[in-house]
Design a protein around this motif. Structure first.
Motif, PDB file in Angstrom:
ATOM      1  N   UNK A  19      -4.289  -8.857  10.695  1.00 29.50           N
ATOM      2  CA  UNK A  19      -3.300  -7.831   9.697  1.00 29.50           C
ATOM      3  C   UNK A  19      -1.786  -8.024  10.194  1.00 29.50           C
ATOM      4  N   UNK A  20      -1.653  -8.076  11.356  1.00 30.53           N
ATOM      5  CA  UNK A  20      -0.390  -8.221  11.755  1.00 30.53           C
ATOM      6  C   UNK A  20       0.319  -9.346  11.565  1.00 30.53           C
ATOM      7  N   UNK A  21      -0.443 -10.635  11.489  1.00 26.14           N
ATOM      8  CA  UNK A  21       0.099 -11.790  11.271  1.00 26.14           C
ATOM      9  C   UNK A  21       0.287 -12.063   9.746  1.00 26.14           C
ATOM     10  N   UNK A  22      -0.649 -11.549   9.066  1.00 21.81           N
ATOM     11  CA  UNK A  22      -0.674 -11.685   7.466  1.00 21.81           C
ATOM     12  C   UNK A  22       0.563 -10.999   6.875  1.00 21.81           C
ATOM     13  N   UNK A  27       4.903  -1.580   6.988  1.00 19.90           N
ATOM     14  CA  UNK A  27       4.515  -0.516   7.894  1.00 19.90           C
ATOM     15  C   UNK A  27       3.381   0.097   7.714  1.00 19.90           C
ATOM     16  N   UNK A  28       2.628   0.080   6.453  1.00 21.67           N
ATOM     17  CA  UNK A  28       1.214   0.622   6.438  1.00 21.67           C
ATOM     18  C   UNK A  28       0.260  -0.270   7.218  1.00 21.67           C
ATOM     19  N   UNK A  29       0.175  -1.627   6.901  1.00 18.45           N
ATOM     20  CA  UNK A  29      -0.652  -2.612   7.443  1.00 18.45           C
ATOM     21  C   UNK A  29      -0.327  -2.366   9.029  1.00 18.45           C
ATOM     22  N   UNK A  30       0.728  -2.281   9.502  1.00 19.16           N
ATOM     23  CA  UNK A  30       1.013  -2.080  10.900  1.00 19.16           C
ATOM     24  C   UNK A  30       0.234  -0.788  11.536  1.00 19.16           C
ATOM     25  N   UNK A  31       0.191   0.335  10.822  1.00 11.11           N
ATOM     26  CA  UNK A  31      -0.150   1.398  11.014  1.00 11.11           C
ATOM     27  C   UNK A  31      -1.896   1.280  11.170  1.00 11.11           C
ATOM     28  N   UNK A  32      -2.279   0.769  10.007  1.00 13.99           N
ATOM     29  CA  UNK A  32      -3.810   0.143  10.102  1.00 13.99           C
ATOM     30  C   UNK A  32      -4.116  -0.621  11.155  1.00 13.99           C
ATOM     31  N   UNK A  33      -3.401  -1.609  11.532  1.00 17.73           N
ATOM     32  CA  UNK A  33      -3.743  -2.558  12.673  1.00 17.73           C
ATOM     33  C   UNK A  33      -3.751  -1.880  13.831  1.00 17.73           C
ATOM     34  N   UNK A  34      -2.870  -0.479  14.189  1.00 19.86           N
ATOM     35  CA  UNK A  34      -2.834   0.144  15.237  1.00 19.86           C
ATOM     36  C   UNK A  34      -3.802   0.994  15.287  1.00 19.86           C
TER      37      UNK A  34
END
Length: 57
Positions: A19-22, A27-34
């Protein structure tokens, strides 16, 4: 059960990295990845702590 938790934890950590690479700017995907990383690490710890069942001979 131990192996299922361990493998599931590794898959969740891999999903968070992907997710972080794609989506590096989202910011939403970073929160989901965390959150996914935290859940994956928890599953790995649980899989590591669980003791294997005693095998009956």
């Amino acid at each position: 059960m131990k192996n299922i938790f361990f493998i599931l934890g590794l898959v969740l950590i891999l999903a968070s990295i992907l997710l972080l690479i794609e989506f590096p700017d989202s910011n939403r995907m970073s929160m989901i990845a965390g959150a996914t990383t935290a859940i994956g690490l928890t599953f790995n710890v649980v899989g590591f702590i669980l003791k294997p069942k005693m095998q009956k001979i």
